[in-house]
Scaffold this active site. Sequence first.
Site, PDB file in Angstrom:
ATOM      1  N   PHE A  17     -11.617  -7.996  13.434  1.00 45.50           N
ATOM      2  CA  PHE A  17     -10.490  -8.418  12.612  1.00 45.50           C
ATOM      3  C   PHE A  17     -10.159  -7.327  11.579  1.00 45.50           C
ATOM      4  O   PHE A  17     -11.040  -6.842  10.886  1.00 45.50           O
ATOM      5  CB  PHE A  17     -10.825  -9.738  11.907  1.00 45.50           C
ATOM      6  CG  PHE A  17      -9.727 -10.196  10.988  1.00 45.50           C
ATOM      7  CD1 PHE A  17      -8.482 -10.548  11.495  1.00 45.50           C
ATOM      8  CD2 PHE A  17      -9.925 -10.251   9.617  1.00 45.50           C
ATOM      9  CE1 PHE A  17      -7.461 -10.953  10.644  1.00 45.50           C
ATOM     10  CE2 PHE A  17      -8.908 -10.655   8.764  1.00 45.50           C
ATOM     11  CZ  PHE A  17      -7.674 -11.009   9.278  1.00 45.50           C
ATOM     12  N   GLN A  18      -8.909  -6.961  11.514  1.00 44.44           N
ATOM     13  CA  GLN A  18      -8.407  -5.913  10.617  1.00 44.44           C
ATOM     14  C   GLN A  18      -9.110  -4.570  10.823  1.00 44.44           C
ATOM     15  O   GLN A  18      -9.403  -3.862   9.869  1.00 44.44           O
ATOM     16  CB  GLN A  18      -8.479  -6.363   9.153  1.00 44.44           C
ATOM     17  CG  GLN A  18      -7.538  -7.547   8.891  1.00 44.44           C
ATOM     18  CD  GLN A  18      -7.238  -7.782   7.417  1.00 44.44           C
ATOM     19  OE1 GLN A  18      -8.089  -7.563   6.577  1.00 44.44           O
ATOM     20  NE2 GLN A  18      -6.034  -8.230   7.123  1.00 44.44           N
ATOM     21  N   MET A  53      23.778   9.892   2.914  1.00 42.81           N
ATOM     22  CA  MET A  53      23.597  11.185   3.574  1.00 42.81           C
ATOM     23  C   MET A  53      23.840  11.068   5.077  1.00 42.81           C
ATOM     24  O   MET A  53      24.448  11.944   5.689  1.00 42.81           O
ATOM     25  CB  MET A  53      22.203  11.730   3.286  1.00 42.81           C
ATOM     26  CG  MET A  53      21.979  13.138   3.790  1.00 42.81           C
ATOM     27  SD  MET A  53      23.158  14.320   3.094  1.00 42.81           S
ATOM     28  CE  MET A  53      22.236  14.966   1.707  1.00 42.81           C
ATOM     29  N   LYS A 108     -17.590  -1.548   5.299  1.00 48.23           N
ATOM     30  CA  LYS A 108     -17.944  -2.519   4.264  1.00 48.23           C
ATOM     31  C   LYS A 108     -19.441  -2.546   3.965  1.00 48.23           C
ATOM     32  O   LYS A 108     -19.851  -2.640   2.804  1.00 48.23           O
ATOM     33  CB  LYS A 108     -17.485  -3.910   4.712  1.00 48.23           C
ATOM     34  CG  LYS A 108     -17.663  -4.988   3.656  1.00 48.23           C
ATOM     35  CD  LYS A 108     -17.259  -6.353   4.215  1.00 48.23           C
ATOM     36  CE  LYS A 108     -17.231  -7.395   3.113  1.00 48.23           C
ATOM     37  NZ  LYS A 108     -16.828  -8.711   3.636  1.00 48.23           N
ATOM     38  N   GLU A 111       0.819  -1.216   0.000  1.00 51.21           N
ATOM     39  CA  GLU A 111       0.000   0.000   0.000  1.00 51.21           C
ATOM     40  C   GLU A 111       0.853   1.266   0.000  1.00 51.21           C
ATOM     41  O   GLU A 111       0.462   2.284  -0.562  1.00 51.21           O
ATOM     42  CB  GLU A 111      -0.956   0.009   1.196  1.00 51.21           C
ATOM     43  CG  GLU A 111      -2.097  -0.996   1.090  1.00 51.21           C
ATOM     44  CD  GLU A 111      -1.730  -2.376   1.602  1.00 51.21           C
ATOM     45  OE1 GLU A 111      -0.538  -2.614   1.932  1.00 51.21           O
ATOM     46  OE2 GLU A 111      -2.634  -3.235   1.671  1.00 51.21           O
TER      47      GLU A 111
END
Lengths: 172, 562
Positions: B118-119, B477, B168, B56
């Site tokens: 869940f999630q 760097m 959802k 993602e």
Amino acid sequence: MMKRIISATVMNQAGVLNRITGVLSRRRFNIENISVGHTDNDKISRTTFIVNVESLEEVEQLMKQLNKQIDVLKVVDITDEAVITRELALLRINADNKNRNEIYTLIAPFRANVVDVAKNSLCIQVVGTTEKIDALIDLVRQFGIKEVARTGVTAIRRGNSKPDKIEKLIIK
Amino acid sequence: MKVEQQKKELTGALILLDALIENGVEVVFGYPGGQALPLYDAIYDYGIKHILTRHEQGAIHAAEGYAKISGKPGVVITTSGPGATNILTGLADALIDSMPLVVLTAQVPTDVIGTDAFQEADMIGLTMPITKHNYQVRDVKSLKRILAEAFHIASTGRKGPVVVDLPKDLLIATCKRTESVVIDLPGYQPNFTPNALQINKLKAAIQKAKKPIVVAGGGVILSGASEELREFCNKYNLPVVHTLLGLGGFDPDSKLYLGMGGMHGEYAANKAICECDLLISIGARFDDRFTGSVKHFAPNATIAHIDIDPAEIGKIIKTDIPIVADAKNVIAEMLKEPINRADDDQWVEYLFEQRKTFPLNYAKDSEDLKPQEVLEEIFNQTKGEAVIVTDVGQNQMWAAQFIKQTAPNRWATSGGLGTMGYGLPAAIGAQIAEPDRNVFAILGDGGIQMTVQELATIKENKLPIKIIILNNSVLGMVRQWQTLFYKERYSHTVLTNPDFEMLSRAYGIEACTINKKEDLKNMLKKAIEYDGPIVVNCLIDKDEMVYPIVAPGAGLHEMKGV
């Protein structure tokens, strides 16, 4: 350090108080006091808070950051205006048959009311400025304070007050 | 028939996809998952272009790269929970660099929100400080309006990312098609037109100034004011310093061009900031990497600050002339009536001399392959026509210094947040925005490994990106700072790297390694001519430094390594 009273009108959306306190905390502003409630329009709430700042530039930055929030309609620093500030406190203190009358007499000049009486205690309600409430609390301390609940300050401008300089700086 | 069609109810998923099309979306970047399934099921035969990244974070950086190069909002879709939390870095990056994004995160169904399902992750709470605004949809009927508002908020005023959290059940719920929506945002009224009084003050300041400069930032690019900027500065003989994000806003071959200022800025640019008597900042926010010590920043100058975001004005630098408006409108207003400037060219000549005397430099006669010459060669071979996307660190600073940006919207880099891992996925978005232009991803060997999985996305979508790794086997760097400020104590900056050629080939991507100076021209030419993506692994010295440098906390007058 100086105290500034900020009044913000906000959309009455879920989480809007979170947005405001989030801006304040992540930019390291110290809120001393915050209160929130509906206005006459139930889609709009007014929140009043007191912050401790070092300078006027700091409070200007705070107001601009708050104004960036989509749900914030207007932010005004009302510290230097003619404003009415009020706070409500409920105090539960020890009281019995012997001193109950004394307490009634003592709180009368504060226009405080007794709103609940129990066998060994009573509950006082007082409305006023923060200083007045502090003074009353000091006075009744001698009886023994069981609990204190304060609402925090809310404020409104007086009818004939003019907007001050800081409000004009905010472009929104 | 018509009546039947009107009566037909649509699912939330379809309303959402219709809304994307109505808002002009041509491509979305995303990654499916459990709670996003109803949306992905609708995408299956909807016909919207969807780029499946391999993480993602890749999706959101790709959307940022797309937004930067196309000027349009980038759109991201993720599932709930871990899918959604994976985009937090990209949101913070987009917010600080004012990138317009609309990010759609699926969420667990409404009835289990708040139960640690869940999630489940609280995306509203998590993204509140790193978005311009966020929404959780609570009613399918409001979906179309929320999407319209999200695109409006993301792409107007100071642009930025907007998250729309989608439980959802609302993707499955149905409602009647609504023809139009009204955007009603009383708390969001960006100011586009400048205040006449302040414009007059700025005109008077320009008239009076003997040593004026313009600091042109990313706001010039975002408001599409590059043409106006060129006209304005040429007309009034105003030298231009760029911020990192402003590159491409002005003509680098102009006598007035001073290059980038700041920590790794050019000598003449920083000199100009130190000595100017009028500093006109357009769409820049005085980042500490640009100003150095604020106390020593433009100490003798009247400061005019033009920004669409009122909160930027006075935040870092005390401002004498504040102008809250869109950069393009301000410059157009400044061009309306001529300003009488008694200008004797002395200041411009002086700065031009400084730039000639102290140009950006490196050991050109060295026998080793130098990163700076790799970048100069890219510029030369593409005649400045390529899109350049960088990662963060030395690769980024060298690219900013040695690849001249000749036009706006061809330069994508992570400025404010400094996000390693940005470069490779952002190049995906850039190539999709500009399919016919050469796109270069300039990366370090550290940064590419943070999002290296996106090589698969590049392969899958046949994106002919030229991926240049400036490979010094160290975190360059950080090592540079350890060398300069931490007594050469190289704590955890030496990398044991994979064989990048083999790694690329494993993804089905062509690769080559350049380790000799004499091979550079030829191999780079072949890579550019190669029809498809290619990884060019350039082996450079681990102790090559980015110069000049202003030490952290020092003033711009204290440049080292000029």
